[in-house]
Motif scaffolding. Structure first.
Motif, PDB file in Angstrom:
ATOM      1  N   TRP A  95       0.834  -1.206   0.000  1.00 63.20           N
ATOM      2  CA  TRP A  95       0.000   0.000   0.000  1.00 63.20           C
ATOM      3  C   TRP A  95       0.869   1.257   0.000  1.00 63.20           C
ATOM      4  O   TRP A  95       0.601   2.206  -0.737  1.00 63.20           O
ATOM      5  N   LEU A  96       1.931   1.252   0.796  1.00 62.53           N
ATOM      6  CA  LEU A  96       2.819   2.411   0.840  1.00 62.53           C
ATOM      7  C   LEU A  96       3.604   2.562  -0.459  1.00 62.53           C
ATOM      8  O   LEU A  96       3.862   3.684  -0.903  1.00 62.53           O
ATOM      9  N   VAL A  97       3.989   1.454  -1.096  1.00 62.16           N
ATOM     10  CA  VAL A  97       4.664   1.543  -2.392  1.00 62.16           C
ATOM     11  C   VAL A  97       3.750   2.218  -3.404  1.00 62.16           C
ATOM     12  O   VAL A  97       4.160   3.132  -4.143  1.00 62.16           O
ATOM     13  N   PHE A  98       2.492   1.795  -3.450  1.00 65.03           N
ATOM     14  CA  PHE A  98       1.545   2.385  -4.393  1.00 65.03           C
ATOM     15  C   PHE A  98       1.274   3.860  -4.068  1.00 65.03           C
ATOM     16  O   PHE A  98       1.176   4.698  -4.966  1.00 65.03           O
ATOM     17  N   MET A  99       1.119   4.167  -2.801  1.00 63.39           N
ATOM     18  CA  MET A  99       0.795   5.544  -2.423  1.00 63.39           C
ATOM     19  C   MET A  99       1.971   6.484  -2.686  1.00 63.39           C
ATOM     20  O   MET A  99       1.780   7.628  -3.112  1.00 63.39           O
ATOM     21  N   THR A 100       3.202   6.027  -2.446  1.00 63.58           N
ATOM     22  CA  THR A 100       4.345   6.893  -2.739  1.00 63.58           C
ATOM     23  C   THR A 100       4.524   7.053  -4.243  1.00 63.58           C
ATOM     24  O   THR A 100       4.948   8.119  -4.710  1.00 63.58           O
ATOM     25  N   HIS A 101       4.198   6.020  -5.002  1.00 63.40           N
ATOM     26  CA  HIS A 101       4.262   6.124  -6.465  1.00 63.40           C
ATOM     27  C   HIS A 101       3.375   7.258  -6.960  1.00 63.40           C
ATOM     28  O   HIS A 101       3.825   8.132  -7.710  1.00 63.40           O
ATOM     29  N   VAL A 102       2.113   7.248  -6.553  1.00 63.76           N
ATOM     30  CA  VAL A 102       1.197   8.273  -7.074  1.00 63.76           C
ATOM     31  C   VAL A 102       1.471   9.638  -6.448  1.00 63.76           C
ATOM     32  O   VAL A 102       1.156  10.676  -7.051  1.00 63.76           O
ATOM     33  N   THR A 103       2.076   9.659  -5.260  1.00 62.68           N
ATOM     34  CA  THR A 103       2.410  10.946  -4.641  1.00 62.68           C
ATOM     35  C   THR A 103       3.479  11.676  -5.441  1.00 62.68           C
ATOM     36  O   THR A 103       3.341  12.871  -5.745  1.00 62.68           O
ATOM     37  N   VAL A 104       4.558  10.984  -5.808  1.00 61.31           N
ATOM     38  CA  VAL A 104       5.604  11.655  -6.580  1.00 61.31           C
ATOM     39  C   VAL A 104       5.110  11.969  -7.998  1.00 61.31           C
ATOM     40  O   VAL A 104       5.513  12.970  -8.592  1.00 61.31           O
ATOM     41  N   ASP A 105       4.213  11.129  -8.538  1.00 61.35           N
ATOM     42  CA  ASP A 105       3.616  11.454  -9.835  1.00 61.35           C
ATOM     43  C   ASP A 105       2.761  12.714  -9.735  1.00 61.35           C
ATOM     44  O   ASP A 105       2.754  13.551 -10.646  1.00 61.35           O
ATOM     45  N   TYR A 106       2.025  12.849  -8.640  1.00 60.89           N
ATOM     46  CA  TYR A 106       1.224  14.061  -8.433  1.00 60.89           C
ATOM     47  C   TYR A 106       2.105  15.302  -8.392  1.00 60.89           C
ATOM     48  O   TYR A 106       1.714  16.375  -8.867  1.00 60.89           O
ATOM     49  N   THR A 108       4.670  15.910 -10.131  1.00 63.19           N
ATOM     50  CA  THR A 108       5.071  16.328 -11.477  1.00 63.19           C
ATOM     51  C   THR A 108       3.910  17.084 -12.119  1.00 63.19           C
ATOM     52  O   THR A 108       2.804  17.125 -11.592  1.00 63.19           O
ATOM     53  N   VAL A 109       4.154  17.658 -13.293  1.00 58.51           N
ATOM     54  CA  VAL A 109       3.155  18.528 -13.917  1.00 58.51           C
ATOM     55  C   VAL A 109       2.179  17.764 -14.805  1.00 58.51           C
ATOM     56  O   VAL A 109       1.133  18.287 -15.185  1.00 58.51           O
ATOM     57  N   TYR A 110       2.479  16.514 -15.128  1.00 53.39           N
ATOM     58  CA  TYR A 110       1.708  15.791 -16.145  1.00 53.39           C
ATOM     59  C   TYR A 110       0.222  15.690 -15.808  1.00 53.39           C
ATOM     60  O   TYR A 110      -0.644  15.997 -16.620  1.00 53.39           O
ATOM     61  N   GLY A 111      -0.088  15.232 -14.612  1.00 57.80           N
ATOM     62  CA  GLY A 111      -1.481  15.034 -14.227  1.00 57.80           C
ATOM     63  C   GLY A 111      -1.741  13.595 -13.833  1.00 57.80           C
ATOM     64  O   GLY A 111      -1.426  12.675 -14.592  1.00 57.80           O
ATOM     65  N   THR A 112      -2.281  13.379 -12.640  1.00 61.03           N
ATOM     66  CA  THR A 112      -2.540  12.043 -12.112  1.00 61.03           C
ATOM     67  C   THR A 112      -3.978  11.990 -11.616  1.00 61.03           C
ATOM     68  O   THR A 112      -4.373  12.772 -10.736  1.00 61.03           O
ATOM     69  N   GLN A 113      -4.760  11.064 -12.153  1.00 60.69           N
ATOM     70  CA  GLN A 113      -6.192  11.002 -11.849  1.00 60.69           C
ATOM     71  C   GLN A 113      -6.426  10.173 -10.584  1.00 60.69           C
ATOM     72  O   GLN A 113      -6.930   9.047 -10.629  1.00 60.69           O
ATOM     73  N   LEU A 114      -6.088  10.770  -9.461  1.00 59.22           N
ATOM     74  CA  LEU A 114      -6.090  10.083  -8.180  1.00 59.22           C
ATOM     75  C   LEU A 114      -7.474   9.609  -7.748  1.00 59.22           C
ATOM     76  O   LEU A 114      -7.586   8.608  -7.029  1.00 59.22           O
ATOM     77  N   TYR A 121     -10.428  14.254 -13.032  1.00 60.35           N
ATOM     78  CA  TYR A 121      -9.613  15.468 -12.858  1.00 60.35           C
ATOM     79  C   TYR A 121      -8.142  15.082 -12.694  1.00 60.35           C
ATOM     80  O   TYR A 121      -7.793  14.252 -11.845  1.00 60.35           O
ATOM     81  N   PRO A 122      -7.239  15.677 -13.493  1.00 62.85           N
ATOM     82  CA  PRO A 122      -5.821  15.334 -13.411  1.00 62.85           C
ATOM     83  C   PRO A 122      -5.076  16.210 -12.397  1.00 62.85           C
ATOM     84  O   PRO A 122      -4.754  17.359 -12.668  1.00 62.85           O
ATOM     85  N   PHE A 123      -4.818  15.677 -11.243  1.00 61.04           N
ATOM     86  CA  PHE A 123      -4.097  16.414 -10.206  1.00 61.04           C
ATOM     87  C   PHE A 123      -2.614  16.460 -10.565  1.00 61.04           C
ATOM     88  O   PHE A 123      -2.013  15.435 -10.889  1.00 61.04           O
TER      89      PHE A 123
END
Length: 339
Positions: A95-106, A108-114, A121-123
């Protein structure tokens, strides 16, 4: 973030959580696999370049779906390792691996649909560049030292790497806030002081920052280095294609880019073809996400059935990298031409 960073981060987080409960190589291998899993959505081709862009980091990066996936990965790791008693620990690790993955992606400027499937919405914060060795190297060195060491205190190396990289993320957020305050004090008169502005680091560092502001008819690009002598951003003005935007705003692909880029886009017509460009990734005049929407028909409308084609280009590294270094060190030189 890039694949190397996500693999390393996943492995480091997994090693930190599992500790001495399993062999270090085992927790690192599982963490690396989980760290790269969300990005496997890039292999899916939606048959349209804009859809390929806007559907990346969608369901595979959603907090809900990754939380659901965590016990599946944990059960598999516990079963293959013949340690069912470690299921809960593996659950926390994945769970922490997945959450840190999307946190660092967030970040960045690209956009992550959390928040899929509730909203697309692309955060995206944009406080770190998608490839930044100053973030990745501490993780990589700490993990490698932990794997190679025979000491009982080997896990300290991994912890130090995670700590330094986390502090770097905090630094980036603070630097971004400061650069935004500088940029707002020198906005072009045609840009409302209440308008959103884009503030992102230049490639491979967090010292030189690129700033973009928009008005209904134009966009403005500026650069600011934390080593500049004066807290001022100087802007260059560019036509945004307001007529084309108004004319084709109901086209699904164009509406998608408008939403996905948070309004930081332009439109142009070249050799009869209409193009739309995401202004967040690249710099003038080289942008990676530049899409050919085709030629308008005799009524001036675009073919809704025609797939968009990505025709972006990357900055010329031969001239771009020396300029980035000069500008990073506080030299106010014009960006080099891109060919």
């Amino acid at each position: 973030m890039d694949s190397v960073t996500q693999i390393t981060l996943g492995a480091a987080v997994s090693v930190a959580v599992m500790g001495k409960r399993v062999p270090v190589w085992q927790s690192a291998l599982w963490g690396a696999a989980a760290g790269t899993t969300p990005d496997l959505d890039v292999v899916v081709d939606f048959g349209d370049a804009i859809l390929n862009m806007t559907r990346h980091r969608a369901e595979s990066h959603a907090l809900l779906f990754l939380t659901i996936a965590s016990p599946v990965f944990a059960g598999l790791a516990a079963w293959l390792g013949k340690r069912p008693d470690l299921f809960k620990r593996w659950l926390l690790a994945f769970w922490l691996v997945f959450m840190t993955h999307v946190t660092v992606d967030y970040l960045t400027v690209y956009g992550t649909q959390l928040l899929q499937p509730f909203t697309d919405y692309p955060f995206g914060r944009g406080s770190i560049f998608i490839i930044d060795p100053l973030y990745t190297l501490p993780l990589l060195i700490g993990l490698f030292a932990c794997l190679m060491s025979k000491s009982e205190k080997r896990f300290r190396f991994n912890t130090i790497g995670l700590t330094i990289s986390s502090i770097y993320l905090i630094w980036g957020l603070g630097a971004q806030q400061y650069v935004e305050s500088v940029a707002r004090q020198s906005l072009p008169t045609t840009v409302s002081s209440e308008s959103d502005i884009l503030v992102t680091p230049s490639p491979l560092n967090s010292i030189l920052w690129r700033v973009v502001a928009t008005s209904p008819t134009h966009y403005y690009e500026g650069w600011y280095s934390l080593l500049d002598e004066e807290p001022v951003v100087y802007w260059t003005e560019h036509d945004r294609g307001a007529t084309l935007i108004a004319k084709h705003s109901d086209h699904p692909g164009i509406a998608s880019i408008q939403a996905f880029s948070h309004g930081f886009f332009r439109m142009r017509e070249l050799d009869g073809d209409v193009y739309i460009t995401d202004l967040r990734m690249g710099f003038e005049p080289a942008y990676f996400f530049n899409f050919n929407m085709g030629k308008p028909d005799e009524n001036g409308s675009l073919d809704l059935e025609r797939p968009s084609i990505q025709q972006g280009n990357r900055p010329n590294l031969e001239t771009g990298l020396p300029w980035l270094w000069q500008r990073l060190t506080g030299q106010t030189t014009e960006p080099p031409p891109q060919s």
